[in-house]
Design a protein around this motif. Structure first.
Motif, mmCIF file in Angstrom:
data_model
loop_
_atom_site.group_PDB
_atom_site.id
_atom_site.type_symbol
_atom_site.label_atom_id
_atom_site.label_comp_id
_atom_site.label_asym_id
_atom_site.label_seq_id
_atom_site.Cartn_x
_atom_site.Cartn_y
_atom_site.Cartn_z
ATOM 1 N N LEU A 168 0.862 -0.777 0.121
ATOM 2 C CA LEU A 168 -0.178 0.100 0.017
ATOM 3 C C LEU A 168 0.334 1.374 0.130
ATOM 4 O O LEU A 168 0.514 2.396 -0.691
ATOM 5 N N ASP A 191 -0.523 3.548 -2.646
ATOM 6 C CA ASP A 191 -1.226 4.577 -2.777
ATOM 7 C C ASP A 191 -0.882 6.145 -2.926
ATOM 8 O O ASP A 191 -0.905 6.640 -2.744
ATOM 9 N N THR A 205 -1.354 6.761 4.752
ATOM 10 C CA THR A 205 -2.422 6.073 5.598
ATOM 11 C C THR A 205 -2.839 4.795 6.198
ATOM 12 O O THR A 205 -2.938 4.400 6.535
ATOM 13 N N ARG A 206 -3.411 4.793 4.778
ATOM 14 C CA ARG A 206 -3.963 2.914 5.164
ATOM 15 C C ARG A 206 -2.257 1.948 4.739
ATOM 16 O O ARG A 206 -2.512 0.725 5.985
ATOM 17 N N PHE A 256 -3.516 0.337 9.286
ATOM 18 C CA PHE A 256 -4.478 -1.245 9.315
ATOM 19 C C PHE A 256 -4.643 -1.181 11.562
ATOM 20 O O PHE A 256 -3.847 -0.292 11.966
#
Length: 298
Positions: free
Chosen positions: A182, A186, A190-191, A195
């Protein structure tokens, strides 16, 4: 009951009943001669001093508030009532610093930043040491990152680097778990960093007045996978030291009491798989122990 007498070392923890969430956690306090509290250590329940300090305009500090807090009941060991450990603080925000060790930037093929590279992790990422983390499935690589974590002990806004240590109230070890898939897809983190459970921290926060801080070059951050040491780096190797980080972050936002700052990871970040156990610990003077972070992965 009287407030706690001035101890050698103060520790803060939070627990909640099995049928409750961390939002219902009870704040606990104990004192030791410097060692990490053991399983037979007795803890006193106290009021939520962190929330009280946030509501105050007086700028009082965390260490003094915990030391002076009235005990709300008898002391007991942590698990007498089948309590579940929560992260020792409930921050308004969790900040982290990327690529703060040159060797780590190099191992991932990144340039060393010219100014602190900061990002947010949501408070929901936090997980107390010992609690299991269910790794999200379907990703090629999820890494551990062993880090020293600062706890803001006094409200900080637009502070000068020379005054920074007056705003550090406690310490934790932390694991900035990161999904590399990610991060790449991305283009921001953030992601990848956010989690649930991607921020395991020590179950106990060590509170220290600034006058008792150890020399930064006496500390080493260590990360283990099972029994294998995979990360081992001195905090003196940080590209941006603690005063620089606090000056940089507080220039644009108010840092509230209890907020956390992950300070960066040394080289050796390693891929995680279900069934592994990670451990993050501090190697330093015997008089300055920090509670490790142990995280079983499912």
């Amino acid at each position: 009951m009287p407030a706690l007498a001035t101890p050698t070392t103060l520790w803060l923890a939070r627990t909640h009943a099995p049928d409750q969430t961390p939002f219902a956690a009870t704040t606990l306090r104990c004192a030791t001669a410097g060692e990490v509290p053991g399983p037979n250590q007795e803890w006193e329940p106290i009021a939520d001093v962190v929330q009280a300090l946030r509501a105050s305009s007086e700028g009082a500090d965390l260490h003094a508030a915990v030391a002076e807090a009235q005990a709300l009941g008898p002391a007991q060991t942590l698990f007498e009532d089948q309590a579940v450990l929560a992260p020792p603080l409930a921050p308004t925000k969790v900040l982290a610093i990327g690529r703060n060790y040159a060797a780590h930037a190099k191992e991932l093929g990144n340039e060393v930043p010219s100014s602190p590279l900061s990002f947010f992790k949501p408070p929901s990422c936090l997980l107390a040491s010992g609690q299991p983390l269910s790794l999200p499935r379907g990703y090629a690589r999820i890494d551990m990152e062993a880090e020293l974590v600062l706890v803001i002990g006094r409200r900080a806004r637009q502070i000068a680097a020379a005054d920074a240590w007056a705003h550090v109230g406690a310490y934790l070890m932390g694991n900035d778990i990161s999904c590399r898939d990610l991060q790449r897809s991305d283009k921001q983190w953030t992601r990848a960093k956010g989690f649930d459970g991607f921020g395991p921290v020590s179950a106990f926060a060590r509170l220290s007045p600034a006058a008792e801080l150890p020399p930064v070059d006496a500390l080493r951050v260590r990360g283990l996978l099972g029994d294998e040491l995979v990360q081992d780096g001195p905090t003196s190797a940080m590209i941006f030291d603690v005063p620089t980080l606090l000056e940089h972050l507080s220039a644009c936002m108010t840092l509230e009491v209890g907020d956390l700052i992950f300070t960066g990871t040394p080289a050796g970040v390693s891929a995680l798989e279900p069934g592994m156990v990670t451990r993050v610990e501090l190697d330093g003077p015997p008089s300055f122990a920090l509670a490790p972070v142990v995280t079983p992965l499912t």
